[in-house]
Design a protein around this motif. Sequence first.
Motif, mmCIF file in Angstrom:
data_model
loop_
_atom_site.group_PDB
_atom_site.id
_atom_site.type_symbol
_atom_site.label_atom_id
_atom_site.label_comp_id
_atom_site.label_asym_id
_atom_site.label_seq_id
_atom_site.Cartn_x
_atom_site.Cartn_y
_atom_site.Cartn_z
ATOM 1 N N ASN A 1 45.178 35.609 33.566
ATOM 2 C CA ASN A 1 44.479 34.424 33.082
ATOM 3 C C ASN A 1 45.017 34.029 31.722
ATOM 4 O O ASN A 1 45.705 34.808 31.057
ATOM 5 N N LYS B 1 39.404 37.536 38.205
ATOM 6 C CA LYS B 1 40.713 37.902 38.761
ATOM 7 C C LYS B 1 40.689 39.229 39.506
ATOM 8 O O LYS B 1 41.427 39.398 40.477
ATOM 9 N N VAL C 1 48.464 38.759 38.753
ATOM 10 C CA VAL C 1 47.237 37.955 38.735
ATOM 11 C C VAL C 1 46.671 38.048 37.323
ATOM 12 O O VAL C 1 46.283 39.138 36.874
ATOM 13 N N VAL D 1 44.012 32.754 37.293
ATOM 14 C CA VAL D 1 42.633 32.503 37.710
ATOM 15 C C VAL D 1 41.876 31.880 36.544
ATOM 16 O O VAL D 1 41.957 32.357 35.409
#
Length: 346
Positions: free
Chosen positions: A58, A66, A56, A165
């Motif tokens: 960005n 996130k 996860v 995210v």
Amino acid sequence: MSVAERWLRAAYQGASWLKLMRPLEALYVREVERRAQAYVSGRRSRWRAPVPVIVVGNLTLGGTGKSPLVAWLGRYLAEQGFRPGLLSRGYGGNAEYPLWVTSDTRVEECGDEPRMLKDQTGLSVVVDPERSRGAQRLIEAGCTVIITDDGLQHHRLARDLEIVVVDGGRGFGNGRCLPAGPLREPLSRLDSVDAVVINGEPRHEFSSGAFRMVLEPSRWRRVVGDDGPHPLAPLPFTPPVKAVAGIGNPQRFFATLNEMGIEHQAAPFADHHRFVAEDLAAEEGMAVIMTAKDAVKCRDIAPPDSWALDVEAAPCAEFVSWLERQVANWPVEATIKPDCVETNDG
């Protein structure tokens, strides 16, 4: 406001003077693409874990939300019968790695986000800048799926799912890479990830295939002498209050307080700010409220009437359905001996 904060604001607002940075941006992008291609071509090897790995991350500097999604994923997969392990670089920490995070681990050792994740989920959390080594530690402890908080650009660790995210309000700023903009990688990187999750109401155009999520306030907690969760209402303090936030996007926290109707004096700080008692000083009789991420760093210096607001990620139903399909064939129990596996696959 620090120089870094001024630059970040300029990058998201599209300041014209950042055009001067474009020659450096070209060099930066060339190096990012060269490094990524080395793993795709096999010139550099990846470490393939014997259990599924979810990254996860960005594309931008600054907070996107996130970590709350990582916590949600951990709880969700635990409900499905997996034994999730959370892996973090531990920004701001200083320890011997890999570091197993416990309820007694000091924030100075593990960093603020890993400690927050441990407190909020109770799951296994390991900190290690070398992600593959940290993942191995979690697997040895019996974890059957690894979720990394950040690490999108850490190509050494092979992954089964990549989730990016995005802050819906700030988007991708001026769309340029460092140092001419806030992007860690070109926007074309989105073509290779498995899912894009937009946090909050989008103010920019995004791919029609992007999922949505919101961060929902869930409870209040005392920063000093935690006596358990307190409901959102009635408020356990009397407004107006001093609100401090040392996160990637402090304005998101203040906007949440506005939506909750809480009158406050905003005190923004840089992400991962090391608080001192003076930062938390408030007018007589005024409570101090902060994010859960900041609270783990302020337990020894916060005034008695200090409160942390816990928030939880609430992804849309479409994302939950998508995730169900992705993990449907993943083994709940680890069936492969956790040996280091080197692979040159892309």
